[in-house]
Design an enzyme around this catalytic site. Sequence first.
Site, short mmCIF file in Angstrom:
data_model
loop_
_atom_site.label_atom_id
_atom_site.label_comp_id
_atom_site.label_asym_id
_atom_site.label_seq_id
_atom_site.Cartn_x
_atom_site.Cartn_y
_atom_site.Cartn_z
CB CYS A 9 2.66 -8.91 9.38
SG CYS A 9 1.57 -10.11 10.35
CG HIS A 63 1.97 -10.89 5.15
ND1 HIS A 63 3.27 -11.19 5.71
CD2 HIS A 63 1.13 -10.94 6.18
CE1 HIS A 63 3.26 -11.25 6.99
NE2 HIS A 63 1.94 -11.27 7.28
CD GLU A 109 5.40 -10.65 2.83
OE1 GLU A 109 4.93 -9.78 2.58
OE2 GLU A 109 5.57 -11.17 4.11
#
Lengths: 741, 76, 76, 230
Positions: free
Chosen positions: D92, D201, D203
């Site tokens: 991002c 994302h 994560e």
Amino acid sequence: MSIDSVSRAASTPDEPLPYADLGVSKEEYERICTILGRRPTSSELAMYSVMWSEHCSYKSSKVHLRQFAQKAPKNERMLVGMGENAGVVDVGNGLAVTFKIESHNHPSYVEPYQGAATGVGGIVRDILTMGARPVAVLDPLRFGPADASDTARVLPGVVAGIAGYGNCLGLPTIGGELVFDPCYAGNPLVNVLCVGVLPADGVKYAKATGVGNIVLLFGARTGGDGIGGASVLASATFDDEGKPAKRPSVQVGDPFTEKLLIECCLEIFAEDLVVGIQDLGAAGISCATTELASAGTGGMRVNLDTVPLRDQTLAPEEILMSESQERMCAVVEPAKLDRFLEICAKWGVTATAIGEVTDTGRLEISWRGESIVDVPPRTVAHDGPVYDRPMRRPADLDALRADSPDRLERPTDLRKTLLRMVSAPNLAGKRWVTDQYDRYVQGNTVLAQPEDSGVIRVDEQTGLGVAVAADGNGRYTRLDPYQGTQLALAEAYRNVAATGATPIAVTNCLNYGSPEDPEVMWQFAESVRGLADGCQQLGTPVTGGNVSFYNQTGTTPINPTPVIGVLGLIDDVARRTPSEFADGARILLLGDTKDEFGGSEWAWTEYGHLGGRPPEVDLERERLLAQVLVDGAKDGLLVAAHDLADGGLAQALVESCLAGGVGAQVSLTGDAFVALFSESAGRAIVAVSDDRFEQLCAERGLLVTEIGVATGTDLNIDGVLSVPLDELRAAHETPLPQLFD
Amino acid sequence: MARVVVDVMLKPEILDPQGQAIVQALPRLGFNGVTDVRAGKHFVLDFPGEVDEKTVQEIADTLLANPVIEDFEIHS
Amino acid sequence: MARVVVDVMLKPEILDPQGQAIVQALPRLGFNGVTDVRAGKHFVLDFPGEVDEKTVQEIADTLLANPVIEDFEIHS
Amino acid sequence: MVSLVSKPKVGVVTFPGSLDDRDAQRAVRAAGGEPVALWHADADLHGVDAVVLPGGFSYGDYLRAGAIARFAPVMGLVISGARAGLPVLGICNGFQVLCEAHLLPGALIRNAGRRFVCTDQWLRVERADTAWTGSYEPGAEIVIPVKNGEGAYVADSHTLDALEGEGRVAFRYLRGNPNGSARDIAGITNETGTVVGLMPHPEHAIESLTGPGADGLTIFSSLLNRLVAA
Ligand SMILES: Nc1ncnc2c1ncn2[C@@H]1O[C@H](COP(=O)(O)OP(=O)(O)O)[C@@H](O)[C@H]1O
Ligand SMILES: [Mg+2]
């Protein structure tokens, strides 16, 4: 320009000051003169005027709010109660949680984006000030009619402002409300709830103790924005044309600076470098210095020339009143000053010593070598006027209650009714709004909208978590403020329990019209009484809140709108209950359904009708329901749970089907319309895979009825209606994009 | 075809976080001596025929600028 | 003190959603006849003394504009 | 050379305004690596085996996303490291920084819908042989959250054609393009497959408790598998 110093004030006792323009009454002005034994300087008047404003002093609400403390149930978890920036509860594992709601209603009407953004900024600083890392946000929002042109101006700006600020801070938004009602046209309600987590022994207080300790201002520079916002903008009634009656002074938020402030403060707290800390919100330096001083050793000396300014032309009165955002004030021991400044420098945060703690019992402020303020700080911060304002039951209340929804024709084609209901703006899917919010950041979001409550993991090792929900229903409260407020409390309480968490504490944001209107004051008093009694009964203390008055256009107030936030605790977030159905699960209805349509979404959506009595509230039943939901979750008996509220069983079934991507085969006994759309309180639906939960209900004496099974691709209600999920989804999800894209 | 430019700036008394971020970044990039930066918006509007000054004024006032916090300037 | 203006615009071949949104909104607000709108940025830089044109060029090129997608113009 | 006894060290850079830095560290840990916090002002990389530039709003994203962060001192080291083969992942805001730093071509601009978008997004893994995607099945379809306001990938058509031609599109949006990215591009890689940038994302998709699933974890385990095998 000559400085209106203390000595000048003493020698020119008759010089007139424009106190009325600052919202100070003649009696209040005289009281200031009595306190000081002379006329105030213009700087002192500035301070008193903002601090004695309704917004900062709670002068009209104080006498009522006392009940929260008087009736507060005993609770060992409560570390900090009302009165501080936010309440703090011990959640075990050495951790504590703080949470609070704030309103930023009028600023959001004037400048939707910045008003809402700075609303987030303000409540986040309150939470930070307690020593906590802010971990989540909820945003209860109310606007005028969904199709009104002013709503098209205000709503997108407000939502973008909350997103712009909250997302940039790295705070997940995990819930909120979205309500449309003509009473909020010109008076949108933008409430923001923030939750923070801190070490249980790490609570920070707003107090300036220790003679010789240094007072520092850190964060953004002070500018001319928001001057008078607290007393003028935040509490002035709008005139009939809906324009601000007084010149707006808008504050612009800088979330990047706030993010740095957060990280900087947390590092400072971790090294135990502050004696006291206070955020600068409404009333800026006036508020921070007087509150810190009066809660501490008692005195403070400040040199206003040292305040870093963005605009060098500001007068001292303006510096004292400025509401520039992203500022904090700390009290630091001299020995810790270097380290404090080092951390500020690391984060690129400007920090400046502006004064020191004294034991004189006076707040003394100088400017250009002259003393411009010399006051007992308590008189500014705490000893403001208190009004026990006249109250009167609204003249139209009996007529309103007598106008029962029983006179409304009931539908025969329930399929059509269902489709209209799920696409009504108040019940339609809210993704147009909520997809603008980061729900994932920080990596601890276990549940977020559209779940009944947001659930955040606070301890990664043990899975300990908290759940938060916020609810209000201005129509119910309009019909009966006492009961309506308890219904709001019951709903938030139920929402928290539906996700598997035990409700432990309450916050509130009380949005009303003018307290000078006796009918509004009555609504307010009844609401507070209802909430205090309700919290006492449920055993959940009120730990803090916020009052917003003057939400009215001309003489027409908004529906009284208490928004109640409930915090719940869940030992292991892996045991949370989601609201989505899973294929094959049996669907049970908990609680019983009466013919209750007063203030209902059905009466409103189909007939624009508001009348009768709101649903009955039975808090003992709510408590039982919550316990069963929590115990069921703990024991792993629940596939899904969803509370019933606006729109009744029909709405809950639709939401759980759409969330799970599975249909349902349901059969109902009795009047299908009542079964589907009544808003009786104390109910929830659950989905289960075996009969252990029913046994639990039987043991506890909670009424449970099997109503069907999750299956297929249609919502099918035996002999009543059948709608394919795709059609339901389209009906539910297209309205908001159509309105606001 | 006519082209009109509308520049929109935050009012001078309003905080400009973007401008501040740039001023602070410049010395780190080795550019010293810039004392202030204000960041605004720059719109280029194309009209097929000739331009009615009043229309542009209205467009700027209602759509391009937020008069509560911004000022604008029109350049034809 | 000297003031320099840098206008930054997306290159013509890059889609400009903001400009497009404005073009589409105008007729709904009763403004007809605007055929195209491009939205860019407008920076005002203050220098204490006189301005070195080359420095401004560099500032614009390295920081204010991203040459991959944007063009800029300097006005002193 | 990574020793087999100690865990591979993966640096996660924190710029002022980074938000998902701790989340990226958590993901590294979940994949079996040792996260190392790198500070934007650091003058060395503390011997890390790879670097993650996390999501967030570095410097508020006030000028352009990533524009100011790209000049942070640590970025000088990341850029030279990347040129020398150090695996670098930009998520991002990190992707935006990589583009601003010209480690990857193109740029990310305001979403076509002009609003911030947070949603669970389907992606197709187009390249399953980079340093960060080696453990995916080629063509795998995965769900990972996107959350961005300036996530529309743009480049001139020549660059886009080159990326496609060289197989450097690493991830592509499936079942809807959330931000108007050119050719549905969600992530790209450099020529050598060591530097990868993507808007979604990963994560936030390392376990179903806190994300839509665990599809994102494979990005981090891909790297660790590669480092351990090296
Ligand atoms: N403005 C908002 N921001 C974030 N979430 C919202 C907002 N409005 C509604 N929601 C979420 O949408 C879901 C449905 O809202 P609502 O029907 O009011 O829930 P309930 O009736 O259970 O209180 C809830 O998860 C709520 O938190
Ligand atoms: Mg609910």
